[in-house]
Design a protein around this motif. Structure first.
Motif, PDB file in Angstrom:
ATOM      1  N   PRO A  89      -5.680   3.278  15.281  1.00  0.00           N
ATOM      2  CA  PRO A  89      -4.448   3.226  14.475  1.00  0.00           C
ATOM      3  C   PRO A  89      -3.878   1.814  14.413  1.00  0.00           C
ATOM      4  N   LEU A  90      -3.583   1.349  13.213  1.00  0.00           N
ATOM      5  CA  LEU A  90      -2.913   0.062  13.032  1.00  0.00           C
ATOM      6  C   LEU A  90      -1.412   0.225  12.983  1.00  0.00           C
ATOM      7  N   LEU A  91      -0.969   1.296  12.357  1.00  0.00           N
ATOM      8  CA  LEU A  91       0.459   1.579  12.248  1.00  0.00           C
ATOM      9  C   LEU A  91       0.622   3.092  12.224  1.00  0.00           C
ATOM     10  N   ALA A  92       1.298   3.639  13.202  1.00  0.00           N
ATOM     11  CA  ALA A  92       1.477   5.074  13.309  1.00  0.00           C
ATOM     12  C   ALA A  92       2.946   5.408  13.170  1.00  0.00           C
ATOM     13  N   GLN A 137       8.154   4.331   9.187  1.00  0.00           N
ATOM     14  CA  GLN A 137       8.047   5.491  10.069  1.00  0.00           C
ATOM     15  C   GLN A 137       7.400   6.672   9.372  1.00  0.00           C
ATOM     16  N   LYS A 138       7.170   6.565   8.066  1.00  0.00           N
ATOM     17  CA  LYS A 138       6.579   7.633   7.274  1.00  0.00           C
ATOM     18  C   LYS A 138       5.154   7.335   6.847  1.00  0.00           C
ATOM     19  N   ILE A 139       4.498   6.384   7.481  1.00  0.00           N
ATOM     20  CA  ILE A 139       3.145   6.002   7.073  1.00  0.00           C
ATOM     21  C   ILE A 139       2.305   5.722   8.313  1.00  0.00           C
ATOM     22  N   THR A 140       1.008   6.014   8.200  1.00  0.00           N
ATOM     23  CA  THR A 140       0.055   5.733   9.269  1.00  0.00           C
ATOM     24  C   THR A 140      -1.140   5.001   8.673  1.00  0.00           C
ATOM     25  N   LEU A 141      -1.498   3.863   9.252  1.00  0.00           N
ATOM     26  CA  LEU A 141      -2.660   3.090   8.822  1.00  0.00           C
ATOM     27  C   LEU A 141      -3.696   3.093   9.940  1.00  0.00           C
ATOM     28  N   ARG A 142      -4.978   3.193   9.549  1.00  0.00           N
ATOM     29  CA  ARG A 142      -6.056   3.195  10.531  1.00  0.00           C
ATOM     30  C   ARG A 142      -7.154   2.226  10.109  1.00  0.00           C
ATOM     31  N   ALA A 143      -7.802   1.621  11.106  1.00  0.00           N
ATOM     32  CA  ALA A 143      -8.990   0.804  10.882  1.00  0.00           C
ATOM     33  C   ALA A 143     -10.199   1.610  11.324  1.00  0.00           C
ATOM     34  N   LYS A 158       0.819  -1.202   0.000  1.00  0.00           N
ATOM     35  CA  LYS A 158       0.000   0.000   0.000  1.00  0.00           C
ATOM     36  C   LYS A 158       0.858   1.259   0.000  1.00  0.00           C
ATOM     37  N   GLN A 159       1.975   1.227   0.688  1.00  0.00           N
ATOM     38  CA  GLN A 159       2.850   2.392   0.726  1.00  0.00           C
ATOM     39  C   GLN A 159       3.434   2.686  -0.663  1.00  0.00           C
TER      40      GLN A 159
END
Length: 250
Positions: free
Chosen positions: A244-247, A210-216, A54-55
């Motif tokens: 947040p899944l990945l912050a 460290q440059k991406i944020t994923l949310r559910a 996705k990134q």
């Protein structure tokens, strides 16, 4: 009592030495823990590969179609490698040999191709997304895994030529001086080398993530869970919950 203790200690020492010379992954309870570890690693690997997919998809949105094809191909190869890891975990070579070998071929073969494909993606991302050094490091990881797999295949072939194939694969105890012992040792070292090359490659994703944020996100469309229409509300709900899944940090 002293003699009995010495005899007991000698028996324990013989058992310990024997266990160190065998493939512990085929013996309970080690194979149970080994299976749990591989299943968890497979799930984490798929999650990591999807985040990477996705990134790259967002970062290279305006790039050529070739990059997106490589990105999708890498995701498919990675998922296939993780599926093979689950097969290895749940089908030990002492119980169902064919499935274990199939899973190992998927894990190492598709995993190596995943590393090489992702290295190619990194090539197209430099220098405008990341530096050339990142691409060179990932390419080195890919060549490392490729060389280790070649060594593993060659040493395994030597083992098969020294002993019947089934005896080599199902043998659980190895002692220095036995036929094919050296080839088996080289094959085992190469197998672990492939595994470490995969882990090292994943470590190169740390700075990227460290440059991406994923949310559910969960959006409520009703204030009840009945199927009947008589419970439907006239007004539409707009309550949402995000986790947040990945912050990452900018």
């Amino acid at each position: 009592m002293l003699v009995r203790g010495i005899a007991g200690g000698s028996g324990f020492a013989e058992w310990w030495i024997s266990s160190r010379r065998c493939d512990s992954g085929t013996q309970p309870p080690e194979r149970c823990l080994f299976g749990i570890m591989l299943n968890i690693s497979s799930f984490l690997g798929m999650a990591t590969m999807y985040v990477r997919y996705k990134q790259v998809q967002v970062l290279m949105m305006r790039e050529k179609h070739r990059v997106h094809c490589l990105n999708a191909l890498g995701l498919a190869l990675g998922f296939g490698s993780c599926l093979g890891m689950c097969v290895v975990a749940n089908f030990q070579k002492s119980t169902l040999l064919f499935m274990h070998l199939l899973g190992a071929a998927m894990t190492f073969g598709l995993g190596m191709l995943y590393v090489l494909v992702e290295s190619a993606v990194s090539y197209h991302m430099q220098p405008h997304v990341h530096s050339k050094r990142v691409f060179l490091v990932r390419l080195a990881m890919g060549l490392w895994s490729l060389a280790s797999i070649i060594i593993m295949i060659v040493s395994s072939a030597i083992s098969y030529s020294s002993l019947p194939a089934v005896d080599v694969i199902l043998k659980s105890h190895w002692v220095p001086g036995m036929p094919a012992y050296t080839a088996h040792l080289v094959s085992t070292i190469a197998e672990w080398s492939v595994a470490f090359s995969f882990v090292t490659f994943f470590l190169t994703y740390i700075r990227d993530f460290q440059k991406i944020t994923l949310r559910a996100e969960a959006e409520l469309r009703s204030n009840h869970l009945y199927d009947s229409t008589r419970y439907n509300e006239s007004s539409r709900l707009h309550h949402r919950e995000e986790s947040p899944l990945l912050a990452g940090n900018i």
